[in-house]
Motif scaffolding. Sequence first.
Motif: not given
Length: 312
Positions: A13-30
């Motif tokens: 869901v984080a990748v789908a929302d951000n359209r980017h793996f790096g941004e999703a990682a920053a959001q999730l803290g991993i």
Amino acid sequence: MAELDLGSVRAFVAVADNRHFGEAAAQLGITQQAVSKRVARLESTVGSVLLSRLRAGTGLSRAGEVFLPHARALLAAADHALVALSGRDRPLRVDVLDTRLASADLVREFYAAADRPAVDIVTSTGLQAARPALKAGAIDAAFARLTGAVGDGVRGIPAHVERTLVVVGRGHPLAGRDRVGMAELAGATAWMPGNAPDSEWAEFWDEVSAAFGVRIDTTGPNFGYEHFVGGIAADTDRIGFIGEQCRVPDHPDVVRVAITPPFPAYPWSVLWHPDNGHALLPDLVEHVRRRFRARDLAGAWLPEGDRAAFLR
């Protein structure tokens, strides 16, 4: 039947929302590698490719589009279960869309005025994500754009009117100006890659475009504010719009230019669900209600639906 791992679903869901793996990682803290592994595990579990990895960014496959609403519902249910177990002594969870925006300032003001209560800040993609989260109790309040009934029993009141500014590169013809009128911007292209597709804020800028003749360009992955200001600095043709209180990174080659009235203004509302019994929620709502000033609408251009909602 295979069992879904919530961590993998949340990464998807984080990748789908951000359209980017790096941004999703920053959001999730991993790490980005951890996000990739979780998504790969989920795709293996469901037996389908959920994300299309393209040169221009990351998008949803057809299977991903089908799975996404179910994934959101699954996470909302899990979060609601945790909320139900945690009781009222847990921190007040407030969705501010992004921590660099005016909405975060409003929560900081409440935090200071209420003698530092326990508050957790949550970010999302806007109303579409906040509405089911409010209904499920996964969050207690959210700041979003609201022009009418939001549905699911969610309520809202006007919170803040934030004027917008133009940002341009130092080589742009407007760089030497103190202010500019929207009529002068007709035909210009405003680069705004952070406008989430189908969000209430993307719709807002579509209405600005129709009213003033400014083209809104949302192309390119949203790599964050650093990438945004760097792109503006490097371009002598494009402009950008930001909220007056938006804390974009400083860049030596980016200039902010004020807009003369009528200037587009972000209409922020605070939303909550009446069934939410958190002890701090009424205090936050009352704080927002007291600080909102209808006179801030002076000089502001808002879509008719927003203006009517803020004046009723």
